[in-house]
Enzyme design. Structure first.
Site, PDB file in Angstrom:
ATOM      1  N   GLY A 288       0.785  -1.238   0.000  1.00  0.00           N
ATOM      2  CA  GLY A 288       0.000   0.000   0.000  1.00  0.00           C
ATOM      3  C   GLY A 288       0.814   1.284   0.000  1.00  0.00           C
TER       4      GLY A 288
ATOM      5  N   ASN B 123       1.375   3.070  -2.638  1.00  0.00           N
ATOM      6  CA  ASN B 123       0.598   4.010  -3.466  1.00  0.00           C
ATOM      7  C   ASN B 123      -0.570   4.574  -2.666  1.00  0.00           C
ATOM      8  OD1 ASN B 123       1.446   4.328  -6.468  1.00  0.00           O
ATOM      9  ND2 ASN B 123       1.783   2.155  -6.026  1.00  0.00           N
TER      10      ASN B 123
ATOM     11  N   MET C 151      -4.531  -7.053  -6.873  1.00  0.00           N
ATOM     12  CA  MET C 151      -4.093  -8.079  -7.810  1.00  0.00           C
ATOM     13  C   MET C 151      -5.233  -8.997  -8.235  1.00  0.00           C
ATOM     14  SD  MET C 151      -1.277  -7.097  -8.473  1.00  0.00           S
ATOM     15  CE  MET C 151       0.414  -6.709  -8.155  1.00  0.00           C
ATOM     16  N   ARG C 152      -6.347  -8.378  -8.652  1.00  0.00           N
ATOM     17  CA  ARG C 152      -7.451  -9.176  -9.168  1.00  0.00           C
ATOM     18  C   ARG C 152      -8.012  -8.503 -10.418  1.00  0.00           C
ATOM     19  NH1 ARG C 152     -10.067 -13.033  -6.765  1.00  0.00           N
ATOM     20  NH2 ARG C 152     -12.041 -12.416  -7.723  1.00  0.00           N
TER      21      ARG C 152
ATOM     22  N   ASN D 244      -6.301   2.535 -12.538  1.00  0.00           N
ATOM     23  CA  ASN D 244      -5.297   1.551 -12.137  1.00  0.00           C
ATOM     24  C   ASN D 244      -3.913   2.137 -12.379  1.00  0.00           C
ATOM     25  OD1 ASN D 244      -4.235  -1.034 -11.371  1.00  0.00           O
ATOM     26  ND2 ASN D 244      -3.885  -1.474 -13.546  1.00  0.00           N
TER      27      ASN D 244
ATOM     28  N   HIS E 166      -0.093   0.836 -13.350  1.00  0.00           N
ATOM     29  CA  HIS E 166       0.616  -0.354 -13.838  1.00  0.00           C
ATOM     30  C   HIS E 166       2.100  -0.025 -13.934  1.00  0.00           C
ATOM     31  CE1 HIS E 166       1.132  -4.165 -15.839  1.00  0.00           C
ATOM     32  NE2 HIS E 166       1.911  -3.546 -16.700  1.00  0.00           N
TER      33      HIS E 166
HETATM   34  C1  GAR Z   1       2.708  -1.270  -7.665  1.00  0.00           C
HETATM   35  O1  GAR Z   1       3.987  -1.364  -8.223  1.00  0.00           O
HETATM   36  C2  GAR Z   1       1.655  -1.316  -8.751  1.00  0.00           C
HETATM   37  O2  GAR Z   1       2.066  -0.685  -9.919  1.00  0.00           O
HETATM   38  C3  GAR Z   1       1.503  -2.784  -8.950  1.00  0.00           C
HETATM   39  O3  GAR Z   1       1.526  -3.318  -7.651  1.00  0.00           O
HETATM   40  C4  GAR Z   1       2.399  -2.531  -6.847  1.00  0.00           C
HETATM   41  C5  GAR Z   1       1.709  -2.204  -5.535  1.00  0.00           C
HETATM   42  O4  GAR Z   1       2.578  -1.533  -4.688  1.00  0.00           O
HETATM   43  N1  GAR Z   1       0.272  -3.106  -9.609  1.00  0.00           N
HETATM   44  C6  GAR Z   1       0.189  -4.030 -10.549  1.00  0.00           C
HETATM   45  O5  GAR Z   1       1.142  -4.695 -10.916  1.00  0.00           O
HETATM   46  C7  GAR Z   1      -1.189  -4.207 -11.124  1.00  0.00           C
HETATM   47  N2  GAR Z   1      -1.127  -5.026 -12.302  1.00  0.00           N
HETATM   48  P1  GAR Z   1       2.054  -0.819  -3.385  1.00  0.00           P
HETATM   49  O6  GAR Z   1       1.174  -1.847  -2.638  1.00  0.00           O
HETATM   50  O7  GAR Z   1       3.298  -0.494  -2.625  1.00  0.00           O
HETATM   51  O8  GAR Z   1       1.266   0.391  -3.791  1.00  0.00           O
END
Ligand code: GAR
Length: 215
Positions: A16, A18, A95-96, A112, A114
């Site tokens: 989390g 982000n 991740m769903r 989202n 990415h």
């Molecule tokens: C981030 O790098 C995001 O871009 C990725 O998961 C990570 C979550 O980090 N998302 C994906 O790959 C979606 N396909 P966080 O929990 O530290 O925010």
């Protein structure tokens, strides 16, 4: 600009960072006009839940293992989000894959992040995919979610050079820094009512009221 804060739900599966960047940006006033109404995680052990507690943000665990299929899961999710009058759904490491049940309930209102420059390297482990491919530049993309995997209209992108000295971990770390910056910016634009979607193109209205193409 609307004066009533936009009600945001953040969906997570893990750490989390982000989510934390978005919370910090709202608290410091870098994102105006926004309120995080709830956090939803599909995992009970997601560290993002601890972060939410620290900021008095209500959180829900919606464990996908308790649902028969994706549609039932998404129906329960939509129920929570609508009960909280959510206007913007922010996927932050959730991740769903979403079904049409979610996408139809929040048209052009699900974002989202990415960790690659789409349309290159969609799906899982995007940083590893880019690293293994040997690209000179990668980065991250904020996009609206449509029915495909990482295919929706692009809002913002940031470029990150891949250095010859990089490991996948050092590259991932620099991409993460850029994710935090552009996710906050994109959410701010949405909450200021400045994003328009026409087909695949997202335009950003200037503060004066003009619209410019995002390039
Ligand atoms: C981030 O790098 C995001 O871009 C990725 O998961 C990570 C979550 O980090 N998302 C994906 O790959 C979606 N396909 P966080 O929990 O530290 O925010």
């Amino acid at each position: 600009m609307s004066t009533k804060p936009v009600s945001i739900a953040v969906l997570v599966s893990g750490n989390g960072t982000n989510f934390q960047a978005i919370v910090d940006a709202i608290e410091s006033g870098r994102i105006r006009n926004a309120h995080i109404t709830c956090l939803v995680s599909n995992r009970a052990d997601a560290f993002a839940i601890e972060r939410a507690k620290k900021h008095n943000i209500k959180s829900f665990v919606l464990d996908h293992k308790n649902y028969k299929n994706r549609m039932e899961y998404d129906t329960a999710m939509v129920e929570i989000l609508q009960r909280h009058n959510v206007q913007l759904v922010v996927l932050a490491g959730f991740m769903r894959i979403l079904s049409s049940t979610m996408i139809d309930a929040f048209p052009n209102s699900i974002m989202n992040i990415h960790p690659a420059l789409l349309p290159s390297f969609p799906g899982l482990d995007a940083q590893q995919q880019a690293f293994d491919y040997g690209v000179r530049y990668t980065g991250c993309t904020v996009h609206f979610v449509d029915s495909g995997t990482d295919t929706g209209p692009i809002i913002l992108q940031a470029v990150v050079p891949a250095l010859e000295s990089d490991t996948v971990n050092t590259l991932t770390k620099r991409i993460h820094g850029e994710e935090h910056r552009i996710y906050v910016e994109a959410i701010g634009l949405f909450c200021d009512g400045r994003l328009r979607v026409e087909g695949r193109k997202v335009t950003i209205a200037q503060q004066t009221g003009c619209a410019t193409n995002l390039l």
